[in-house]
Scaffold this motif. Structure first.
Motif, short mmCIF file in Angstrom:
data_model
loop_
_atom_site.label_atom_id
_atom_site.label_comp_id
_atom_site.label_asym_id
_atom_site.label_seq_id
_atom_site.Cartn_x
_atom_site.Cartn_y
_atom_site.Cartn_z
N MET A 1 0.83 -1.20 0.00
CA MET A 1 0.00 0.00 0.00
C MET A 1 0.87 1.26 0.00
SD MET A 1 -3.11 -1.01 -0.03
CE MET A 1 -3.92 0.52 0.41
N THR A 2 0.40 2.29 -0.65
CA THR A 2 1.10 3.57 -0.65
C THR A 2 1.03 4.20 0.72
OG1 THR A 2 0.62 3.95 -2.96
CG2 THR A 2 1.12 5.89 -1.63
N ASP A 3 2.11 4.83 1.19
CA ASP A 3 2.12 5.55 2.45
C ASP A 3 1.40 6.87 2.25
OD1 ASP A 3 2.57 6.82 4.80
OD2 ASP A 3 4.77 6.88 4.63
N THR A 4 0.17 6.95 2.74
CA THR A 4 -0.63 8.14 2.52
C THR A 4 -0.27 9.28 3.47
OG1 THR A 4 -2.35 7.22 3.94
CG2 THR A 4 -2.59 6.91 1.57
N SER A 5 0.69 9.06 4.36
CA SER A 5 1.13 10.16 5.22
C SER A 5 2.19 11.01 4.54
CB SER A 5 1.71 9.59 6.54
OG SER A 5 2.89 8.87 6.29
N ALA A 6 2.71 10.53 3.42
CA ALA A 6 3.75 11.26 2.72
C ALA A 6 3.14 12.40 1.90
CB ALA A 6 4.50 10.30 1.79
N ALA A 7 3.99 13.38 1.56
CA ALA A 7 3.53 14.48 0.73
C ALA A 7 3.10 13.94 -0.63
CB ALA A 7 4.65 15.49 0.55
N GLN A 8 1.99 14.45 -1.13
CA GLN A 8 1.47 13.94 -2.38
C GLN A 8 2.25 14.50 -3.57
OE1 GLN A 8 -0.67 11.57 -1.93
NE2 GLN A 8 -0.37 12.07 0.20
N LEU A 10 2.80 15.96 -7.30
CA LEU A 10 1.98 16.89 -8.05
C LEU A 10 1.31 16.24 -9.24
CD1 LEU A 10 4.21 20.11 -8.00
CD2 LEU A 10 2.21 19.57 -6.60
N THR A 11 1.84 15.11 -9.67
CA THR A 11 1.28 14.43 -10.82
C THR A 11 1.05 12.96 -10.50
OG1 THR A 11 2.43 15.93 -12.33
CG2 THR A 11 1.62 13.86 -13.24
N LEU A 12 -0.15 12.50 -10.77
CA LEU A 12 -0.51 11.10 -10.63
C LEU A 12 -1.35 10.71 -11.84
CD1 LEU A 12 -1.76 10.98 -6.92
CD2 LEU A 12 0.26 9.82 -7.78
N THR A 13 -1.10 9.54 -12.37
CA THR A 13 -2.00 9.03 -13.39
C THR A 13 -3.29 8.60 -12.68
OG1 THR A 13 -1.28 6.74 -13.19
CG2 THR A 13 -0.03 8.17 -14.69
N PRO A 14 -4.38 8.44 -13.42
CA PRO A 14 -5.61 7.97 -12.77
C PRO A 14 -5.41 6.68 -11.99
CG PRO A 14 -6.13 8.82 -14.93
CD PRO A 14 -4.63 8.84 -14.82
N ALA A 15 -4.71 5.71 -12.56
CA ALA A 15 -4.51 4.43 -11.88
C ALA A 15 -3.69 4.59 -10.60
CB ALA A 15 -3.85 3.44 -12.82
N GLU A 16 -2.74 5.52 -10.62
CA GLU A 16 -1.90 5.74 -9.45
C GLU A 16 -2.66 6.39 -8.30
OE1 GLU A 16 2.45 6.32 -11.65
OE2 GLU A 16 1.14 8.04 -11.32
N VAL A 43 -9.59 -4.76 -3.68
CA VAL A 43 -8.34 -5.52 -3.78
C VAL A 43 -7.80 -5.46 -5.20
CG1 VAL A 43 -7.28 -7.79 -3.57
CG2 VAL A 43 -9.02 -7.08 -1.92
N GLU A 44 -8.66 -5.69 -6.17
CA GLU A 44 -8.24 -5.73 -7.57
C GLU A 44 -7.57 -4.43 -8.01
OE1 GLU A 44 -10.23 -6.06 -12.06
OE2 GLU A 44 -11.46 -6.35 -10.27
N HIS A 45 -8.12 -3.31 -7.59
CA HIS A 45 -7.62 -2.02 -8.05
C HIS A 45 -6.67 -1.34 -7.07
CE1 HIS A 45 -10.30 -2.13 -11.50
NE2 HIS A 45 -11.28 -2.50 -10.68
N GLY A 46 -6.48 -1.92 -5.90
CA GLY A 46 -5.54 -1.37 -4.94
C GLY A 46 -6.04 -0.11 -4.24
#
Length: 236
Positions: A1-8, A10-16, A43-46
């Motif tokens: 899983m991505t660490d959501t406490s980190a700074a986001q 500026l660019t993310l693809t839709p899937a990311e 689960v499938e899409h994370g």
């Protein structure tokens, strides 16, 4: 899983964007099979979590066991501030025992507006203590005056909130960068911010993450991660 406490970034693809989305299904009348499918989609899409009604938490927790996907639920919602504090705490404890790992809660807006600050804070604190899991507090910012907003944020943090939320749903506010930045600027310590309320598109979701939200609550997660959102989609 991505660490959501980190700074986001500026660019993310839709899937990311999936690891920041709490995949929400709270429609009245949802069936057992639909809830199982919802958990499997997470689960499938994370996705970060499957957000489901309390009555389905035990089922979804079994489906998600060992996957690393959070099991989230909501309390004193969608009509907020109608439960007693004792009832809310007891229900929070039960939901956690059934397998929820995060809990979003409504607040007593009327108590806040009545100057009942201790009661407002203690209502939240009771849930935090009883559940023992991270609690996200839905502050309903559009319903509050400037002074009430400041008080609500401070009292929620004093009560032990893990996350501040701008609103409970799109019926109260469409999530926007201004509200998110307001909360981010006031959050202290380990307190984070979740955005909620009619989050329907990839572009909107990206703006909210850029404003400082680390989680997004929406029922339009599949559309967002494929960048195919329908503006007529109901989103919580």
């Amino acid at each position: 899983m991505t660490d959501t406490s980190a700074a986001q970034p500026l660019t993310l693809t839709p899937a990311e964007m999936a690891p920041f989305i709490q995949h929400t299904k709270i429609e009245v009348g949802s069936t057992r099979d639909e809830m199982i499918a919802h958990a499997r989609e997470a689960v499938e899409h994370g996705f970060n979590a499957a957000m489901v009604p309390a009555s389905w938490v035990s089922l979804v927790a079994r489906e998600l066991a060992g996957t690393g996907i959070e099991v989230a639920s909501a309390l004193d919602f969608p009509t907020v501030g109608v439960m007693t504090s004792a009832g809310k705490a007891a229900e929070a404890e039960q939901i956690a025992k059934q397998g929820a790992t995060q809990l979003d809660i409504g607040v007593q807006v009327g108590w806040l507006k009545s100057g009942m600050y201790d009661e407002f804070r203690d209502d939240i604190a009771g849930v935090v203590r009883a559940s023992g899991i991270p609690v996200k507090v839905m502050l309903e910012l559009p319903l509050l005056t400037d002074a009430e907003k400041e008080a609500a944020v401070e009292l929620a943090m004093e009560a032990g909130a893990a996350y501040l939320k701008n609103a409970s749903s799109g019926q109260i506010e469409t999530a926007n960068p201004e509200s998110i930045r307001y909360l981010v600027d006031r959050a202290r310590g380990n307190v984070k911010v979740k955005a909620s309320g009619s989050i329907k598109s990839y572009r909107q979701a990206l703006e909210l993450l850029r404003a400082g939200a680390v989680l997004l609550g929406t029922s339009a997660g599949l559309s967002i991660i494929t960048d195919s959102a329908d503006e007529n989609t109901t989103s919580y």
